[in-house]
Design an enzyme around this catalytic site. Sequence first.
Site, PDB file in Angstrom:
ATOM      1  N   HIS A  18     -24.030 -41.827   1.075  1.00  0.00           N
ATOM      2  CA  HIS A  18     -24.003 -40.374   1.069  1.00  0.00           C
ATOM      3  C   HIS A  18     -22.620 -40.343  -0.179  1.00  0.00           C
ATOM      4  CE1 HIS A  18     -21.204 -38.051   2.532  1.00  0.00           C
ATOM      5  NE2 HIS A  18     -22.515 -38.067   3.911  1.00  0.00           N
ATOM      6  N   HIS A  21     -19.268 -40.587   1.081  1.00  0.00           N
ATOM      7  CA  HIS A  21     -18.762 -41.556   1.111  1.00  0.00           C
ATOM      8  C   HIS A  21     -18.583 -42.296   0.438  1.00  0.00           C
ATOM      9  CE1 HIS A  21     -21.611 -40.995   5.065  1.00  0.00           C
ATOM     10  NE2 HIS A  21     -20.277 -40.608   5.437  1.00  0.00           N
ATOM     11  N   CYS A 126     -15.158 -34.241  21.238  1.00  0.00           N
ATOM     12  CA  CYS A 126     -16.213 -33.302  19.876  1.00  0.00           C
ATOM     13  C   CYS A 126     -16.983 -35.005  19.204  1.00  0.00           C
ATOM     14  CB  CYS A 126     -15.854 -33.078  18.300  1.00  0.00           C
ATOM     15  SG  CYS A 126     -17.430 -32.816  17.777  1.00  0.00           S
ATOM     16  N   CYS A 129     -17.028 -35.606  15.349  1.00  0.00           N
ATOM     17  CA  CYS A 129     -15.392 -36.229  15.581  1.00  0.00           C
ATOM     18  C   CYS A 129     -15.356 -37.476  16.056  1.00  0.00           C
ATOM     19  CB  CYS A 129     -14.341 -34.898  15.679  1.00  0.00           C
ATOM     20  SG  CYS A 129     -14.598 -33.733  15.256  1.00  0.00           S
ATOM     21  N   CYS A 143     -16.478 -26.852  17.110  1.00  0.00           N
ATOM     22  CA  CYS A 143     -15.730 -27.772  16.842  1.00  0.00           C
ATOM     23  C   CYS A 143     -16.134 -27.414  15.105  1.00  0.00           C
ATOM     24  CB  CYS A 143     -16.451 -29.192  16.531  1.00  0.00           C
ATOM     25  SG  CYS A 143     -15.656 -30.576  15.197  1.00  0.00           S
ATOM     26  N   HIS A 146     -18.446 -29.577  13.330  1.00  0.00           N
ATOM     27  CA  HIS A 146     -19.709 -30.314  13.590  1.00  0.00           C
ATOM     28  C   HIS A 146     -20.788 -29.011  14.072  1.00  0.00           C
ATOM     29  CE1 HIS A 146     -17.775 -33.868  13.354  1.00  0.00           C
ATOM     30  NE2 HIS A 146     -18.176 -34.489  12.839  1.00  0.00           N
ATOM     31  N   LYS A 308     -21.584 -27.459   2.162  1.00  0.00           N
ATOM     32  CA  LYS A 308     -20.828 -28.537   2.505  1.00  0.00           C
ATOM     33  C   LYS A 308     -22.324 -29.124   3.042  1.00  0.00           C
ATOM     34  CE  LYS A 308     -18.381 -30.783   6.375  1.00  0.00           C
ATOM     35  NZ  LYS A 308     -18.942 -31.207   7.555  1.00  0.00           N
ATOM     36  N   LYS A 311     -27.126 -32.814   6.149  1.00  0.00           N
ATOM     37  CA  LYS A 311     -28.740 -32.843   6.710  1.00  0.00           C
ATOM     38  C   LYS A 311     -29.518 -31.636   7.131  1.00  0.00           C
ATOM     39  CE  LYS A 311     -29.725 -37.755   7.846  1.00  0.00           C
ATOM     40  NZ  LYS A 311     -30.273 -38.079   9.846  1.00  0.00           N
TER      41      LYS A 311
HETATM   42  N1  MSP Z   1     -14.792 -44.069  11.016  1.00  0.00           N
HETATM   43  C1  MSP Z   1     -14.595 -42.930  10.050  1.00  0.00           C
HETATM   44  C2  MSP Z   1     -13.197 -43.579   9.775  1.00  0.00           C
HETATM   45  C3  MSP Z   1     -12.387 -44.492  10.510  1.00  0.00           C
HETATM   46  S1  MSP Z   1     -10.988 -45.414   9.703  1.00  0.00           S
HETATM   47  C4  MSP Z   1     -10.202 -45.958  10.440  1.00  0.00           C
HETATM   48  C5  MSP Z   1     -15.320 -41.672  10.331  1.00  0.00           C
HETATM   49  N2  MSP Z   1     -16.066 -42.088   9.533  1.00  0.00           N
HETATM   50  S2  MSP Z   1     -16.939 -40.621   7.934  1.00  0.00           S
HETATM   51  O1  MSP Z   1     -18.235 -41.842   8.283  1.00  0.00           O
HETATM   52  O2  MSP Z   1     -16.882 -39.994   8.929  1.00  0.00           O
HETATM   53  O3  MSP Z   1     -16.946 -40.449   6.825  1.00  0.00           O
HETATM   54  C6  MSP Z   1     -15.533 -40.229   6.537  1.00  0.00           C
HETATM   55  C7  MSP Z   1     -15.494 -40.016   5.282  1.00  0.00           C
HETATM   56  O4  MSP Z   1     -16.148 -40.458   4.320  1.00  0.00           O
HETATM   57  C8  MSP Z   1     -14.037 -38.754   4.636  1.00  0.00           C
HETATM   58  O5  MSP Z   1     -12.828 -38.771   4.817  1.00  0.00           O
HETATM   59  C9  MSP Z   1     -14.527 -39.576   3.046  1.00  0.00           C
HETATM   60  O6  MSP Z   1     -13.493 -40.155   2.736  1.00  0.00           O
HETATM   61  C10 MSP Z   1     -15.592 -39.799   3.345  1.00  0.00           C
HETATM   62  N3  MSP Z   1     -16.717 -38.744   3.508  1.00  0.00           N
HETATM   63  C11 MSP Z   1     -17.591 -38.117   3.911  1.00  0.00           C
HETATM   64  N4  MSP Z   1     -17.920 -36.586   3.265  1.00  0.00           N
HETATM   65  C12 MSP Z   1     -17.541 -36.524   2.352  1.00  0.00           C
HETATM   66  C13 MSP Z   1     -17.845 -35.217   1.161  1.00  0.00           C
HETATM   67  N5  MSP Z   1     -18.691 -34.002   1.106  1.00  0.00           N
HETATM   68  N6  MSP Z   1     -16.528 -35.445   0.040  1.00  0.00           N
HETATM   69  C14 MSP Z   1     -15.699 -36.396   0.435  1.00  0.00           C
HETATM   70  N7  MSP Z   1     -15.583 -37.302   0.716  1.00  0.00           N
HETATM   71  C15 MSP Z   1     -16.432 -37.025   2.232  1.00  0.00           C
HETATM   72  O7  MSP Z   1     -14.523 -40.168   9.688  1.00  0.00           O
END
Ligand code: MSP
Length: 526
Positions: A18, A21, A126, A129, A143, A146, A308, A311
């Site tokens: 999304h 990422h 959790c 997380c 949490c 979540h 935020k 889904k």
């Molecule tokens: N798999 C772990 C990371 C492991 S790194 C060794 C993880 N994955 S995640 O898919 O949840 O990705 C989290 C990251 O995605 C956040 O730290 C950020 O970089 C990005 N983001 C996810 N949602 C976001 C927003 N709504 N806004 C900005 N960044 C976001 O955690």
Amino acid sequence: MSKFYITTPIYYVNDKPHIGHTYTTVAADAMARYHRMIGDTTFFATGTDEHGAKIAKKAKTEGKEPAKYADEIAAQFQMAWDEMNISNDGFLRTTDKAHKKAVQNALQYMYDKGDIVKDKYEGLYCVGCEQFKNEKDLIDGKCPDHQTVPEKMSEETYVFKMSKYADKLLKMIESDELKIRPQARKNEIVSFYKEGLKDVSFSRKNVKWGIQLPWDKSHTAYVWSDAFLNYLTILGWDGSGGILPPPYEGGGARRAEGVEMFPPDIQLMSKDILRVHATIWPAMLLSLDLPVQKNMFVHGFFLIDGQKMSKSIGNVISPADLVKRYGVDATRYLLMSPTTFGRDGDVGYEKFDEKFNADLANGLGNLVARSITLVEKMQNVNIRMKNDNSKTDAWGKEEFYHKVDVSWSGYKDFIEVLEIDKALQQALVQIKFLDNYITSAKPWELIKDNDERVGVVMYNVLERIRHTALMLWPFMPETTEEIMRRLGLDPNTEKTKDFEELIEWGGLKPGTEVKKGESLFPRLEN
Ligand code: MSP
């Protein structure tokens, strides 16, 4: 020339990509492209995090084997990054065979050293997380990220004795040897360390979807221990290269062979995963006798119309949705420009539309079209530089040239410290400046009068458009290259130039043939 290694988090495959990422990934891409532009040897790493309870659970609800499910979502991430023109040098999947072997080697090294030991571990876990939580992290027992009640866990596990590295790491963080920015995030981590760093459970007996511990196959590695090592394995590290055999004393930090790019110069992420990145990850590196990361930059969360993205709320925006509406480069620009990088920011279609029209359609696109149209009308005068080297414009004003240098130094200062939105602002300032310049120089009147000075005026405009396009190059690569072509420049030749040469005044050849082409950013009506 120096080396520049930048990483994004590797994303969980429990969901398709999304714009959250995409935000991190586009920012990392822009940073990587900027560092390539200034001549640094650059490596840009991203990938997917595919093991653990969370993924296994999701695969089950989809009625799929975890491996098959992970394949599908990992492919979606790769496609999304291709579509967004992301220039990553590697894409690491934690289910990759070489990665798994390296993780086993690394954990074996830490075990042999006595940093991982068998113990009983109790805590609140959790799954969302994939982290143990302290009571004080919870709000109403849940949490906050979540909205779920964590599971009480009590099991035999292998524990990483990371507390032994706490003092050393705290000093490194306080002194910025391991830099955390923005400052407020660093302060949070320093207080967290001061409360006392606890050891962490590093294996799971009842999670089968993971990497087996080499010395005890009844356990799989804690998903974060597996995931963090991606930052090494993507460079080809095999978990043993460069690491000396026991007894491990006095070695200090050593580089693993073949991975000269390590340690990361910037690790980008949002605040949700900073704490683990500032504790477990560098503690693992110290345990592995490797240098710790240099700099972590924590950007804000994207909120959609104040909420935020989630889904259940149903407000998730995918990168493909934005590309369909705005095109690739505009999407990249719209993600990077509207909010202060490092703070939470509110976005949404209404804001994106407004910004698209203001900055791109009426701003950059219109400026390029308007300027080239004027040049096409100049049948009797060529565009030309003022040839007396006086660095003044057609009216003897110096300001024109001087301001370009000032903007470049501002741009560089901002981008170096990841003030990305402010760096982009420098390009916008150019656009506004040029619009006003054209309005006040009235080149159309000069053209009518066959006034020679119009050649200098229009040279100044186009040359400054070239500078503006260069500032945008890391953010909107296709657009910049299209502008170069319209200005009679070959992007491939421009790519071979030194940065200092690129940003010198006069890169545009006098007498150049320009091409108008189609509208770069057609205005959105509605
Ligand atoms: N798999 C772990 C990371 C492991 S790194 C060794 C993880 N994955 S995640 O898919 O949840 O990705 C989290 C990251 O995605 C956040 O730290 C950020 O970089 C990005 N983001 C996810 N949602 C976001 C927003 N709504 N806004 C900005 N960044 C976001 O955690």
